[in-house]
Scaffold this motif. Structure first.
Motif, PDB file in Angstrom:
ATOM      1  N   GLN A 144       0.826  -1.192   0.000  1.00  0.00           N
ATOM      2  CA  GLN A 144       0.000   0.000   0.000  1.00  0.00           C
ATOM      3  C   GLN A 144       0.863   1.245   0.000  1.00  0.00           C
ATOM      4  N   VAL A 145       0.204   2.388  -0.071  1.00  0.00           N
ATOM      5  CA  VAL A 145       0.896   3.663  -0.161  1.00  0.00           C
ATOM      6  C   VAL A 145       0.477   4.535   1.013  1.00  0.00           C
ATOM      7  N   GLN A 146       1.437   5.213   1.599  1.00  0.00           N
ATOM      8  CA  GLN A 146       1.162   6.175   2.661  1.00  0.00           C
ATOM      9  C   GLN A 146       1.717   7.526   2.270  1.00  0.00           C
ATOM     10  N   LEU A 147       0.958   8.580   2.600  1.00  0.00           N
ATOM     11  CA  LEU A 147       1.417   9.951   2.408  1.00  0.00           C
ATOM     12  C   LEU A 147       1.498  10.606   3.783  1.00  0.00           C
ATOM     13  N   MET A 148       2.633  11.214   4.070  1.00  0.00           N
ATOM     14  CA  MET A 148       2.850  11.811   5.377  1.00  0.00           C
ATOM     15  C   MET A 148       3.220  13.275   5.214  1.00  0.00           C
ATOM     16  N   GLU A 149       2.347  14.168   5.740  1.00  0.00           N
ATOM     17  CA  GLU A 149       2.624  15.605   5.691  1.00  0.00           C
ATOM     18  C   GLU A 149       3.465  16.034   6.889  1.00  0.00           C
ATOM     19  N   SER A 150       4.247  17.086   6.692  1.00  0.00           N
ATOM     20  CA  SER A 150       5.028  17.668   7.787  1.00  0.00           C
ATOM     21  C   SER A 150       5.242  19.145   7.496  1.00  0.00           C
ATOM     22  N   GLY A 151       5.624  19.887   8.541  1.00  0.00           N
ATOM     23  CA  GLY A 151       5.984  21.281   8.360  1.00  0.00           C
ATOM     24  C   GLY A 151       4.934  22.289   8.782  1.00  0.00           C
ATOM     25  N   GLY A 152       3.785  21.815   9.239  1.00  0.00           N
ATOM     26  CA  GLY A 152       2.753  22.751   9.660  1.00  0.00           C
ATOM     27  C   GLY A 152       3.058  23.376  11.008  1.00  0.00           C
ATOM     28  N   GLY A 153       2.134  24.233  11.459  1.00  0.00           N
ATOM     29  CA  GLY A 153       2.317  24.847  12.759  1.00  0.00           C
ATOM     30  C   GLY A 153       1.685  26.218  12.820  1.00  0.00           C
ATOM     31  N   LEU A 154       2.140  26.987  13.799  1.00  0.00           N
ATOM     32  CA  LEU A 154       1.642  28.338  14.038  1.00  0.00           C
ATOM     33  C   LEU A 154       2.639  29.348  13.490  1.00  0.00           C
ATOM     34  N   VAL A 155       2.137  30.323  12.747  1.00  0.00           N
ATOM     35  CA  VAL A 155       2.987  31.354  12.171  1.00  0.00           C
ATOM     36  C   VAL A 155       2.237  32.682  12.222  1.00  0.00           C
ATOM     37  N   GLN A 156       2.976  33.765  12.332  1.00  0.00           N
ATOM     38  CA  GLN A 156       2.362  35.083  12.360  1.00  0.00           C
ATOM     39  C   GLN A 156       1.989  35.537  10.953  1.00  0.00           C
ATOM     40  N   PRO A 157       0.998  36.402  10.840  1.00  0.00           N
ATOM     41  CA  PRO A 157       0.655  36.960   9.519  1.00  0.00           C
ATOM     42  C   PRO A 157       1.876  37.577   8.856  1.00  0.00           C
ATOM     43  N   GLY A 158       2.009  37.303   7.554  1.00  0.00           N
ATOM     44  CA  GLY A 158       3.171  37.759   6.810  1.00  0.00           C
ATOM     45  C   GLY A 158       4.325  36.787   6.815  1.00  0.00           C
ATOM     46  N   GLY A 159       4.230  35.756   7.630  1.00  0.00           N
ATOM     47  CA  GLY A 159       5.304  34.772   7.728  1.00  0.00           C
ATOM     48  C   GLY A 159       5.232  33.707   6.652  1.00  0.00           C
ATOM     49  N   SER A 160       6.141  32.750   6.773  1.00  0.00           N
ATOM     50  CA  SER A 160       6.252  31.677   5.784  1.00  0.00           C
ATOM     51  C   SER A 160       6.297  30.318   6.462  1.00  0.00           C
ATOM     52  N   LEU A 161       5.825  29.325   5.741  1.00  0.00           N
ATOM     53  CA  LEU A 161       5.944  27.923   6.141  1.00  0.00           C
ATOM     54  C   LEU A 161       6.190  27.100   4.893  1.00  0.00           C
ATOM     55  N   ARG A 162       6.855  25.966   5.078  1.00  0.00           N
ATOM     56  CA  ARG A 162       7.043  25.025   3.975  1.00  0.00           C
ATOM     57  C   ARG A 162       6.502  23.669   4.393  1.00  0.00           C
ATOM     58  N   LEU A 163       5.476  23.227   3.673  1.00  0.00           N
ATOM     59  CA  LEU A 163       4.913  21.907   3.921  1.00  0.00           C
ATOM     60  C   LEU A 163       5.589  20.876   3.023  1.00  0.00           C
ATOM     61  N   SER A 164       5.736  19.686   3.564  1.00  0.00           N
ATOM     62  CA  SER A 164       6.261  18.563   2.796  1.00  0.00           C
ATOM     63  C   SER A 164       5.276  17.409   2.881  1.00  0.00           C
ATOM     64  N   CYS A 165       5.253  16.597   1.852  1.00  0.00           N
ATOM     65  CA  CYS A 165       4.416  15.398   1.846  1.00  0.00           C
ATOM     66  C   CYS A 165       5.195  14.296   1.144  1.00  0.00           C
ATOM     67  N   ALA A 166       5.577  13.293   1.916  1.00  0.00           N
ATOM     68  CA  ALA A 166       6.369  12.195   1.386  1.00  0.00           C
ATOM     69  C   ALA A 166       5.511  10.957   1.189  1.00  0.00           C
ATOM     70  N   ALA A 167       5.589  10.397   0.000  1.00  0.00           N
ATOM     71  CA  ALA A 167       4.874   9.160  -0.299  1.00  0.00           C
ATOM     72  C   ALA A 167       5.805   7.968  -0.102  1.00  0.00           C
ATOM     73  N   SER A 168       5.272   6.903   0.465  1.00  0.00           N
ATOM     74  CA  SER A 168       6.069   5.703   0.672  1.00  0.00           C
ATOM     75  C   SER A 168       5.213   4.470   0.395  1.00  0.00           C
ATOM     76  N   GLY A 169       5.903   3.362   0.097  1.00  0.00           N
ATOM     77  CA  GLY A 169       5.206   2.132  -0.197  1.00  0.00           C
ATOM     78  C   GLY A 169       5.644   1.565  -1.533  1.00  0.00           C
ATOM     79  N   SER A 170       4.826   0.701  -2.078  1.00  0.00           N
ATOM     80  CA  SER A 170       5.158   0.016  -3.328  1.00  0.00           C
ATOM     81  C   SER A 170       4.759   0.875  -4.522  1.00  0.00           C
ATOM     82  N   ILE A 171       5.522   1.932  -4.745  1.00  0.00           N
ATOM     83  CA  ILE A 171       5.190   2.925  -5.771  1.00  0.00           C
ATOM     84  C   ILE A 171       5.950   2.632  -7.045  1.00  0.00           C
ATOM     85  N   PHE A 172       5.219   2.538  -8.151  1.00  0.00           N
ATOM     86  CA  PHE A 172       5.876   2.414  -9.451  1.00  0.00           C
ATOM     87  C   PHE A 172       6.086   3.797 -10.059  1.00  0.00           C
TER      88      PHE A 172
END
Length: 121
Positions: free
Chosen positions: A1-29
């Protein structure tokens, strides 16, 4: 099977920046399109950005010019760089990917469990 895992979220002030990541794992062709969605409290799910296997991108009107989607196929990972964040960007962000498990199969869409992004002072 395949799993997707997000990371990088959180609390940030207006005008700030964040970078989200999403890694897929499993039997991927192979992976074709990868997407980011979000759902704010009391609102419908919204498509934030999409990137195809060839690197073409498209964005929701509310994030154009502020967010950038990218992908690293060697890592089966999609990113969302979010700049100039606003309180209205507060939502749970979800990634999805169209994945093929073999060279002869169809693509199936898989989803991550979501990650909270809160923009607040």
């Amino acid at each position: 099977q395949v799993q997707l895992m997000e990371s990088g979220g959180g609390l940030v002030q207006p005008g700030g920046s964040l970078r989200l990541s999403c890694a897929a794992s499993g039997s991927i062709f192979s992976i074709s399109a990868m997407r980011w969605y979000r759902r704010a409290p009391g609102k419908q799910r919204e498509l934030v950005a999409v990137i195809t296997s060839s690197g073409r991108t498209n964005y929701g009107d509310s994030v154009k010019g502020r967010f950038t989607i990218s992908r690293d196929d060697a890592k089966s990972t999609v990113y969302l760089q979010m700049n100039s964040l606003k309180p209205e960007d507060t939502a749970v962000y979800y990634c999805s990917a169209d994945v093929r498990l073999s060279g002869r199969g169809d693509y199936t869409t898989y989803w991550g469990q979501g990650i909270q992004v809160t923009v607040s002072s």
